[in-house]
Design a protein around this motif. Structure first.
Motif, short mmCIF file in Angstrom:
data_model
loop_
_atom_site.label_atom_id
_atom_site.label_comp_id
_atom_site.label_asym_id
_atom_site.label_seq_id
_atom_site.Cartn_x
_atom_site.Cartn_y
_atom_site.Cartn_z
N ALA A 256 -1.65 8.14 -2.93
CA ALA A 256 -0.74 9.26 -2.71
C ALA A 256 -0.22 9.18 -1.29
O ALA A 256 -0.89 8.64 -0.41
CB ALA A 256 -1.47 10.59 -2.92
N GLU A 257 0.97 9.71 -1.08
CA GLU A 257 1.48 9.89 0.28
C GLU A 257 1.28 11.36 0.59
O GLU A 257 1.99 12.22 0.09
CB GLU A 257 2.97 9.50 0.36
N VAL A 258 0.25 11.61 1.40
CA VAL A 258 -0.25 12.98 1.56
C VAL A 258 0.31 13.61 2.83
O VAL A 258 0.06 13.13 3.93
CB VAL A 258 -1.80 12.98 1.63
N ILE B 55 0.80 -1.23 0.00
CA ILE B 55 0.00 0.00 0.00
C ILE B 55 0.83 1.28 0.00
O ILE B 55 0.28 2.37 0.08
CB ILE B 55 -1.00 0.03 1.19
N HIS B 56 2.13 1.15 -0.07
CA HIS B 56 2.97 2.36 -0.08
C HIS B 56 4.19 2.11 -0.96
O HIS B 56 5.11 1.39 -0.56
CB HIS B 56 3.39 2.71 1.36
N CYS B 57 4.17 2.70 -2.15
CA CYS B 57 5.28 2.46 -3.08
C CYS B 57 5.37 3.60 -4.09
O CYS B 57 4.36 4.03 -4.64
CB CYS B 57 5.04 1.13 -3.81
N HIS B 58 6.57 4.07 -4.30
CA HIS B 58 6.81 5.19 -5.23
C HIS B 58 7.21 4.63 -6.58
O HIS B 58 8.35 4.79 -7.04
CB HIS B 58 7.87 6.13 -4.65
N ILE B 59 6.26 3.96 -7.20
CA ILE B 59 6.57 3.20 -8.42
C ILE B 59 6.28 3.98 -9.70
O ILE B 59 6.83 3.65 -10.77
CB ILE B 59 5.80 1.85 -8.41
N SER C 35 6.18 -1.53 1.55
CA SER C 35 7.61 -1.41 1.22
C SER C 35 8.14 0.02 1.27
O SER C 35 9.28 0.24 1.56
CB SER C 35 7.86 -1.99 -0.18
N ASP C 36 7.29 1.01 0.97
CA ASP C 36 7.77 2.37 0.72
C ASP C 36 8.93 2.30 -0.29
O ASP C 36 9.92 3.00 -0.15
CB ASP C 36 8.20 3.06 2.02
N GLY C 37 8.75 1.40 -1.26
CA GLY C 37 9.80 1.19 -2.27
C GLY C 37 10.03 2.44 -3.12
O GLY C 37 9.08 3.15 -3.46
N HIS C 38 11.29 2.69 -3.40
CA HIS C 38 11.65 3.88 -4.19
C HIS C 38 12.47 3.53 -5.43
O HIS C 38 12.59 4.35 -6.34
CB HIS C 38 12.48 4.85 -3.34
N CYS C 39 13.11 2.37 -5.43
CA CYS C 39 14.06 2.10 -6.50
C CYS C 39 14.32 0.59 -6.60
O CYS C 39 13.60 -0.21 -6.00
CB CYS C 39 15.37 2.85 -6.24
N ALA D 3 1.67 6.90 7.58
CA ALA D 3 2.85 6.29 6.96
C ALA D 3 4.01 6.20 7.96
O ALA D 3 4.32 7.18 8.65
CB ALA D 3 3.28 7.11 5.74
N HIS D 4 4.59 5.06 8.03
CA HIS D 4 5.79 4.74 8.85
C HIS D 4 6.00 5.62 10.09
O HIS D 4 7.01 6.33 10.19
CB HIS D 4 7.05 4.76 7.99
N PRO D 5 5.09 5.54 11.08
CA PRO D 5 5.29 6.33 12.31
C PRO D 5 6.58 5.96 13.02
O PRO D 5 7.18 6.78 13.72
CB PRO D 5 4.06 5.98 13.16
N PRO E 44 2.79 8.50 -4.76
CA PRO E 44 3.76 9.59 -4.89
C PRO E 44 3.51 10.68 -3.84
O PRO E 44 2.39 10.83 -3.34
CB PRO E 44 3.49 10.11 -6.30
N HIS E 45 4.56 11.42 -3.52
CA HIS E 45 4.45 12.49 -2.51
C HIS E 45 3.53 13.61 -2.98
O HIS E 45 3.68 14.12 -4.10
CB HIS E 45 5.83 13.10 -2.25
N CYS E 46 2.59 13.99 -2.11
CA CYS E 46 1.69 15.10 -2.41
C CYS E 46 1.72 16.12 -1.27
O CYS E 46 1.80 15.73 -0.11
CB CYS E 46 0.26 14.60 -2.61
FE LIG Z 1 6.95 7.09 0.91
#
Ligand SMILES: [Fe+2]
Length: 244
Positions: A79-81, A4-8, A195-199, A136-138, A41-43
């Motif tokens: 979105a990651e708001v 549920i959290h990925c910057h793909i 994952s909060d995957g970025h790459c 997100a990731h407290p 994506p970051h918003c």
């Molecule tokens: Fe993120």
């Protein structure tokens, strides 16, 4: 599994640099056992502000590319708001991308240095309007690390929590790992692993390793619930939260 959290989505924030990288990330996720990814994506964070893009349209384009390449992954808009003073109004005006565009779940990024009381009011207000905030990731938030009672406040306000897979595997240090473990143990049924995957290098879109660690902590069934979400139905904790 759903992540549920990925910057793909390619080329719009600090995630996938281009389509080639995004496709590589997708293949890594599929190989790890992920079937669905919510692109987040970051918003409103003052740096990337991806709300200016048509995130739903970009997901559609990316899903076509995945299909053409034979990658069996579904990407949903999200979105990651970042918390902003006018977040409630933005949500009410439909200007915030929720998971799958269904207004049920919103991935909320807290401020790093100081968490104002208003956060709890915003979470409660949105929950009463049927939009559940998933924080997100407290465990990676400096303020939360120093004041663990913030977690209780977030839960009391009606939030759920997203723990990052890498936090459990030790990627962000011992302190973060310990808090991640504590959250999983104390907030079963109220937290997700993502994952909060970025790459395709250090911050890959993978969950399996963390899922195994989570299974040892809370059992296979509870851990499996942490990588599942039903976006079409009222969320699983509405009854529990209403008791507060
Ligand atoms: Fe993120």
């Amino acid at each position: 599994m759903i992540d549920i959290h990925c910057h793909i989505l390619p080329g719009i924030d600090d995630g996938a640099y281009d389509l080639k990288t995004a496709l590589k990330m997708a293949r890594i996720a599929v190989k790890d056992g992920v079937q669905t990814v919510v692109a987040t994506p970051h918003c409103y964070d003052g740096v990337y502000n991806c709300q200016r893009y048509d995130i739903g349209g970009l997901c559609e384009e990316f899903n076509v590319a995945l299909h053409e390449q034979g990658v069996e992954l579904t990407v949903l808009p999200g979105a990651e708001v970042r918390l902003t003073p006018d977040l409630i109004k933005l949500v009410e005006r439909g200007e915030v991308v929720t998971f799958g565009g269904q207004d049920r779940y919103l991935l909320l990024e807290l401020p790093e240095i100081f968490i104002p009381e208003a956060v709890f009011r915003v979470i409660k207000h949105l929950q009463l309007s049927n939009t559940r905030c998933i924080v997100a990731h407290p465990e990676r938030n400096t303020f939360v690390l120093n004041q663990n009672n913030i977690i209780d406040g977030l839960i009391f306000a009606g939030a759920e929590l997203q723990v990052t897979a890498g936090s459990l595997t030790g990627m962000f240090g011992k302190e973060v790992k310990l808090l991640a473990q504590q959250i999983l143990k104390t907030q079963q049924g109220r937290c997700y692993l993502a994952s909060d995957g970025h790459c395709v290098a250090k911050r890959k879109p993978i969950l399996q390793k963390a899922l195994k660690l989570a299974s040892r902590l809370v059992g296979v069934e509870a851990a499996t619930d942490m990588v599942s979400i039903d976006l079409s139905r009222k969320d699983r904790l509405s009854v529990i939260s209403c008791q507060h």
